[in-house]
Write an enzyme that holds these catalytic residues in place. Structure first.
Site, short mmCIF file in Angstrom:
data_model
loop_
_atom_site.label_atom_id
_atom_site.label_comp_id
_atom_site.label_asym_id
_atom_site.label_seq_id
_atom_site.Cartn_x
_atom_site.Cartn_y
_atom_site.Cartn_z
N SER A 5 35.55 44.51 45.04
CA SER A 5 35.59 45.48 43.94
C SER A 5 36.32 44.92 42.73
CB SER A 5 36.32 46.75 44.37
OG SER A 5 35.70 47.35 45.46
N HIS A 49 28.89 42.89 42.67
CA HIS A 49 29.65 44.14 42.86
C HIS A 49 28.72 45.34 42.78
CE1 HIS A 49 32.59 47.35 41.33
NE2 HIS A 49 32.62 47.30 42.63
N GLU A 76 27.00 44.37 39.45
CA GLU A 76 27.58 43.36 38.55
C GLU A 76 27.49 42.00 39.24
OE1 GLU A 76 31.32 44.97 36.37
OE2 GLU A 76 31.12 46.13 38.21
N ASN A 89 35.05 48.24 36.83
CA ASN A 89 36.35 48.77 37.27
C ASN A 89 37.43 48.62 36.20
OD1 ASN A 89 36.22 50.19 39.68
ND2 ASN A 89 35.82 48.30 40.82
#
Ligand SMILES: NC(=O)c1ccc[n+]([C@@H]2O[C@H](COP(=O)([O-])OP(=O)(O)OC[C@H]3O[C@@H](n4cnc5c(N)ncnc54)[C@H](O)[C@@H]3O)[C@@H](O)[C@H]2O)c1
Length: 299
Positions: free
Chosen positions: A112, A133, A145, A184
């Site tokens: 992550s 990701h 991603e 994130n």
């Protein structure tokens, strides 16, 4: 041309869903996990998801489960790891994978937030290693991603971007391997200010969530922040930033308010209290609401 053979390592929340997406798109998938009960339940969980989504349940037959890592990855063209978020566990696993995988197989991690460089830096053939990701649940959220390191080859990145586009995902290329990648970083910049608003007594936790859900959250799925900035004008955006940015939280570490919650055992839904208190019924209703929304967005 035959579809690339996929191996997924880790059959938990993310891994079984990633295996499901590849299988539904017609790929042969090998799925492995070091925890026997998790592996044993993986195909049932995939089947339940497929039924719930009204998808082709026969796709589950393309998922082969095996407890043997070497057996899972021996013939794979593409290997994606979704084990727990722990740098040393991932480093050790990829060292093992490197010795068992085909020399031309692409190696991906679904971390992550951990830089791919930290996970893959010790490998002998780093040009074939990268990050992908996915977002939870993998079969409902489109984005993947794709993150390269300074060593990743253009061919490995191109292959991976095409692979994920071909299975119906929305792959994006992240050009620099930074912690949190793109998604994130954006998400947790928002969470930092959300926590600071509560910490500073400006509003309560429920109000933070209401403001987002009833205001710009409504637009976010169809209007990104930079589209929005262009819509209102970069001049207006600059004026707003001159006033607002000096006032919002910019501390580099986690909030002491968050640290105190964790120290007090207020871990969120799993303990019944975090920023707010949660009954079992409220938790069930929240899960159902999110799933219903994500399923509707697929149509
Ligand atoms: N949960 C999310 O929302 C989410 C979203 C995007 C990315 N991720 C990332 O995906 C990865 C997996 O997360 P998750 O939520 O699926 O975790 P999880 O705990 O549900 O599943 C991890 C699985 O890996 C298995 N495992 C651990 N070590 C192993 C090993 N050495 N070999 C084989 N299997 C092993 C465990 O038995 C477990 O079943 C993590 O890196 C996480 O950060 C999670």
């Amino acid at each position: 041309m035959a579809k690339p053979r996929i191996a997924v390592i880790g059959a938990g929340l993310m891994g079984h869903g990633i295996a499901q997406v590849f299988a539904l798109a017609g790929h042969a998938v090998a799925l492995t996990d070091s925890h026997a009960p998790t592996l044993a339940s993986a195909t049932d969980r995939i089947l339940a998801n497929l039924r719930d989504l009204g998808e082709d349940v026969t796709a589950v037959a393309r998922v082969r489960v095996t407890a043997d890592l070497g057996e899972a990855i021996a013939d794979a063209d593409y290997i994606v790891e979704a084990v727990r978020e722990d740098l040393s566990v991932k480093q050790a696993l990829f060292a093992e994978i490197e010795g068992l995988a085909r020399p031309d197989a692409i190696l991906a991690t679904n971390t992550s937030v951990i830089p791919i460089t930290d996970i893959m830096g010790g490998l002998k053939k780093r040009q074939r290693a990268l990050g992908t990701h996915w977002w939870n649940p993998p079969y409902l959220v489109p984005l993947v991603e794709v993150i390269g390191t300074q060593w990743t080859s253009v061919a490995a990145l191109d292959f991976t971007l095409r692979l994920h586009a071909d299975i119906g995902k929305t792959p994006v290329l992240v050009k620099k391997d930074v912690p949190g990648f793109v998604g994130n970083r954006l998400q947790h910049a928002l969470w930092r200010e959300a926590i600071a608003l509560v910490e500073n007594g400006i509003c309560d936790a429920e109000t933070v969530d209401t403001v987002i859900k009833a205001a710009f959250g409504r637009r976010l799925a169809v209007l990104g922040p930079l589209e929005n900035a262009d819509l209102v004008g970069t001049d207006l955006t600059l004026a707003i930033h001159r006033t607002v940015l000096p006032a919002i939280d910019s501390r580099p570490g986690p909030s002491p308010y968050l640290e105190k919650l964790v120290a007090e055992g207020k871990l969120g839904m799993k303990t019944g209290e975090g920023f707010r208190t949660w009954t079992a019924e409220q938790q069930t209703a929240l899960h159902a609401r999110v799933l219903k929304h994500l399923k509707a967005a697929l149509k």
